[in-house]
Scaffold this motif. Structure first.
Motif, PDB file in Angstrom:
ATOM      1  N   HIS A 160       0.829  -1.196   0.000  1.00 24.90           N
ATOM      2  CA  HIS A 160       0.000   0.000   0.000  1.00 24.90           C
ATOM      3  C   HIS A 160       0.869   1.254   0.000  1.00 24.90           C
ATOM      4  O   HIS A 160       0.678   2.174  -0.804  1.00 24.90           O
ATOM      5  CB  HIS A 160      -0.918  -0.038   1.227  1.00 24.90           C
ATOM      6  CG  HIS A 160      -1.771   1.189   1.372  1.00 24.90           C
ATOM      7  ND1 HIS A 160      -1.570   2.107   2.373  1.00 24.90           N
ATOM      8  CD2 HIS A 160      -2.807   1.651   0.637  1.00 24.90           C
ATOM      9  CE1 HIS A 160      -2.449   3.089   2.247  1.00 24.90           C
ATOM     10  NE2 HIS A 160      -3.224   2.839   1.209  1.00 24.90           N
ATOM     11  N   GLU A 180       1.144   3.872  -3.104  1.00 26.72           N
ATOM     12  CA  GLU A 180       0.717   5.244  -2.859  1.00 26.72           C
ATOM     13  C   GLU A 180       1.783   6.212  -3.363  1.00 26.72           C
ATOM     14  O   GLU A 180       1.486   7.246  -3.949  1.00 26.72           O
ATOM     15  CB  GLU A 180       0.459   5.463  -1.367  1.00 26.72           C
ATOM     16  CG  GLU A 180      -0.851   6.166  -1.150  1.00 26.72           C
ATOM     17  CD  GLU A 180      -1.251   6.257   0.305  1.00 26.72           C
ATOM     18  OE1 GLU A 180      -0.423   6.004   1.208  1.00 26.72           O
ATOM     19  OE2 GLU A 180      -2.421   6.584   0.530  1.00 26.72           O
ATOM     20  N   ARG A 223      -6.100   7.830  -5.225  1.00 26.19           N
ATOM     21  CA  ARG A 223      -6.507   7.482  -3.870  1.00 26.19           C
ATOM     22  C   ARG A 223      -6.467   5.964  -3.687  1.00 26.19           C
ATOM     23  O   ARG A 223      -7.210   5.229  -4.331  1.00 26.19           O
ATOM     24  CB  ARG A 223      -7.901   8.036  -3.587  1.00 26.19           C
ATOM     25  CG  ARG A 223      -7.916   9.570  -3.537  1.00 26.19           C
ATOM     26  CD  ARG A 223      -9.296  10.114  -3.239  1.00 26.19           C
ATOM     27  NE  ARG A 223     -10.291   9.697  -4.209  1.00 26.19           N
ATOM     28  CZ  ARG A 223     -10.521  10.334  -5.373  1.00 26.19           C
ATOM     29  NH1 ARG A 223      -9.814  11.404  -5.713  1.00 26.19           N
ATOM     30  NH2 ARG A 223     -11.460   9.899  -6.185  1.00 26.19           N
ATOM     31  N   VAL A 224      -5.528   5.537  -2.827  1.00 22.19           N
ATOM     32  CA  VAL A 224      -5.297   4.106  -2.626  1.00 22.19           C
ATOM     33  C   VAL A 224      -5.836   3.696  -1.260  1.00 22.19           C
ATOM     34  O   VAL A 224      -5.511   4.315  -0.252  1.00 22.19           O
ATOM     35  CB  VAL A 224      -3.785   3.793  -2.703  1.00 22.19           C
ATOM     36  CG1 VAL A 224      -3.548   2.288  -2.701  1.00 22.19           C
ATOM     37  CG2 VAL A 224      -3.166   4.428  -3.943  1.00 22.19           C
TER      38      VAL A 224
END
Ligand code: ADP
Ligand code: MG
Length: 686
Positions: free
Chosen positions: A500, A504, A511-512
């Motif tokens: 993640h 990012e 938008r992760v």
């Protein structure tokens, strides 16, 4: 033939106790204690051709013998036959043995070859010193029986010899006209052949379990299995159930609210459910459908019928995330119709749980959705008529039976609808779920564009990141699934968190979101809701999103370390995309080199999006135990049958079971007892 085993010569209390451990109490039990495999001692194997793991008879001359003392004393005998040499290794030996195996003597040995430090060896082989003109090897295959401590193969062979002498007294429960044209031998011939293969029997078909004698017994075993599940089924379907007979007003209103119409397959299956539920006995029906076939709506329709008749319905899913998703879907579809949905989860707070319980007990909530928390002690229903179990294959047959008892009221059992997420090949379903009726939603909703699947080595990660950029630029959403071999939640979560963070950074301005099994249910749900609403564009997840999650705008699925996952799981994950109108893609990233099986798995996915086809390949690759999930494996352990190998028999098995029950009902119980004695029998466990 129900003579106790002690009727055989040499079976005293001690031997009887050992046999008891194998489930053998009578002479018949012994006759149905079948060889697990055979040893081939019928021909000599050239020493030079032995590979590690090979089992066989070798013959040769002793080159030399030595006693060495490493961690312990051992005797090494070096043997050769002109094609190669092998070492025999003995840890227990006498001086006499050592002398007998001196240089120049000829030996015949049987054992399993393994690779030692100094080449091929046999550890403690059976051996014999050969005299001049010694007879040839054995004439027929040697049966190897499942055994227990203190009971030798030799004893089992001697005892079965004795039992086989009484074989002609064994009753035949499958009359020839029911066994029919399959060309299989009668029981006595079959048992004799399987226990003592005659010298002229084809070796390879026996070793593979395809000899007609083995097929005859497999056939009978499968019939017994079928009848046993049928008996379990009858115990339920003989009970009363609330008949659900309504005009279908609620389903009509539901359909009016939908932006699409139901597929023909959905309508047909709903009709099958409605017909079942109208009867005053419990429905027991399995609904299969490929990923995305629209099983949820079929379940919703069944629930609406129950509600319209004034009853309650319960929907149970195996995981929190899936149950949450059902809860959201059911609420969205049912609340506009004025129906209250109660929510049950193992993780919910005391207060919310109490409120849900009260709403359910009073009848204020007509539908309950949850995990197995739904069926814990404190939950009571006002008047339950239908239980829907989603993703059935994660539950075992015993849980299924336990569920049937739940919600029983005034001696009435609820109807039961079981849905599987992953398609199971029909042959396997016919055996594993022989106690259920069976429907297939064999059509996908229109307008789906096929998913394009590619496999990429993980050194092309940058390209994959570019693809995500592109898809999101077009207003689409994507999943990134992290996988680890370790089952550990903590490590999985860690890997997902790392990925993640990396993504990012690599995907600025995108938008992760992140979901994994260690997050609080509320946080998880919040992220899922934001993904569903399109606020989160890329969802990084562990395999928790495997089943059920439905976000039609997501069109790109990235699966990292795809080589580590099974076929069914990969198909499930891929099924998260391809749910909308946009062309979807699935990228299977792998870390080279690929094993052969992993290669076949990825290949199967690239070539097909048909879940039933993929399930068939999965069955070939992994076997039935794995395909059905570990909980179910106990149930699929047969003495001689093998549902993959013997699948061509299954249609006939089903027909034979039906005819036997109809024409010779008195044969049913003895046939089941013969094959499923003691704890193995499902009917007795539930
Ligand atoms: P699954 O069989 O995998 O459980 P779902 O029930 O989750 O599939 O349905 C997948 C998606 O297809 C959902 O978005 C659902 O709304 C949609 N859907 C279901 N039936 C139809 C239909 N007849 N026409 C169009 N879309 C449908
Ligand atoms: Mg589903």
């Amino acid at each position: 033939m129900t003579e106790p085993i002690t009727a055989l010569k040499g079976v005293g209390p001690k031997m009887a106790a050992r046999l008891e451990r194998l489930g053998i109490a009578t002479v018949t039990d012994l006759l149905f204690h079948l060889p697990a495999r055979y040893q081939d001692r019928t021909r000599l194997v050239a020493i030079g051709s032995l590979r590690p793991g090979d089992e066989g008879v070798v013959e040769g001359e002793v080159d030399h013998t030595e006693v060495v003392a490493r961690s312990r004393r051992m005797l090494l005998v070096h043997l050769s036959d002109g094609t190669g040499g092998i070492t025999l290794r003995f840890f227990h030996f006498s001086g006499a043995q050592q002398q007998a195996m001196a240089r120049g003597s000829r030996l015949r040995c049987f054992g399993e070859a393994r690779m030692g430090k100094a080449g091929m060896e046999l550890v403690h082989p059976e051996y014999r010193i050969l005299r001049e003109g010694e007879a040839a090897v054995e004439e027929s295959l040697t049966p190897i029986y499942p055994t227990t401590e203190g009971l030798h193969q030799m004893s089992l062979r001697r005892l079965t010899d004795e039992a086989l002498a009484r074989l002609d007294r064994i009753p035949e429960w499958l009359p020839a006209h029911i066994l029919d044209s399959s060309g299989l031998p009668d029981l006595v011939t079959a048992l004799r052949t399987v226990h003592r293969p005659p010298p002229d029997a084809p070796v390879s078909s026996l070793l593979e379990g395809r000899h007609p004698a083995q097929r005859r017994l497999a056939f009978e075993e499968l019939v017994a299995h079928h009848l046993s599940l049928g008996r379990v089924r009858a115990r339920t379907t003989d009970q009363p159930a609330p008949p659900v007979q309504v005009p279908g007003e609620l389903v009509r209103r539901l359909r009016d609210n939908l932006p699409f119409s139901l597929t023909g397959a959905q309508q047909r299956v709903i009709q099958e459910l409605v017909t079942d539920m109208a009867r005053p006995h419990p429905m027991l029906r399995l609904v299969q459908g490929d990923v995305g076939a629209g099983k949820t709506l079929v379940a919703v329709a069944a629930c609406l019928h129950a509600v319209e008749a004034g009853y309650q319905a319960a929907v149970m899913a195996p995981t929190e995330i899936l149950a949450e998703q059902h809860h959201r879907n059911f609420k969205a579809l049912l609340e506009p119709l004025g129906i209250e949905v109660a929510w049950f989860s193992g993780k919910q707070g005391v207060r919310s749980r109490r409120e849900a319980s009260e709403a359910l007990a009073s009848g204020q909530a007509q539908v309950a959705v949850g995990t197995h928390a739904l069926f814990q002690g404190d939950v009571t229903f006002h008047d339950l008529a239908l239980v829907v179990v989603d993703e059935q294959h994660r539950f075992g047959v015993h849980q299924r039976m336990a569920l049937r008892e739940k919600g029983a009221r005034d001696g009435r059992l609820p109807h039961q609808l079981i849905m599987t997420a992953t398609p199971i090949p029909r042959t396997l379903a016919m055996t594993a779920y022989a106690d259920l009726d069976y429907s297939v939603i064999d059509e996908l909703p229109p307008g789906r564009t096929p998913i394009k699947t590619v496999a990429l080595s993980d050194d092309r990660r940058d390209e994959v990141v570019q693809r995500i950029h592109h898809a999101i630029g077009e207003g689409r959403q994507a999943y990134w699934v992290c996988t680890l071999v370790e089952e550990s939640d903590v490590l999985q979560a860690q890997a997902a968190e790392d990925t993640h963070a990396q993504l990012e950074e690599a995907l600025e301005g995108i938008r992760v979101g992140l979901v994994h099994g260690r997050m609080k249910p509320r946080d998880k749900e919040a992220v899922m809701a934001r993904f569903k609403a399109g606020e989160v564009q890329l969802l990084v997840a562990t395999t928790v999103i495997e089943v059920g999650v439905d976000v039609p705008n997501a069109s790109l699925m990235i699966i990292e370390n795809a080589e580590r996952l099974g076929l069914a799981q990969l198909h499930q994950l891929r099924g998260r995309v391809g749910r909308g109108e946009a062309a979807s893609a699935c990228v299977l990233m792998y870390h080279p080199p690929l094993s052969q099986t992993a290669h076949r798995r990825l290949e199967a996915l690239r070539n097909s999006t048909d879940g039933f086809e993929i399930a068939r390949i999965d069955l070939d690759l992994r076997g039935p135990g794995e395909v059905l999930g570990t909980r179910q494996t106990g149930m699929m352990q047969f003495r001689i049958a093998d549902v993959v190998r013997d699948q061509d028999l299954l249609e006939d098995v089903k027909a034979a079971a039906g005819r036997l029950a109809a024409e010779h009902p008195d044969h049913v119980d003895p046939l089941i007892d013969r094959w499923l004695s003691g704890s193995q029998e499902y009917g007795r466990v539930g």
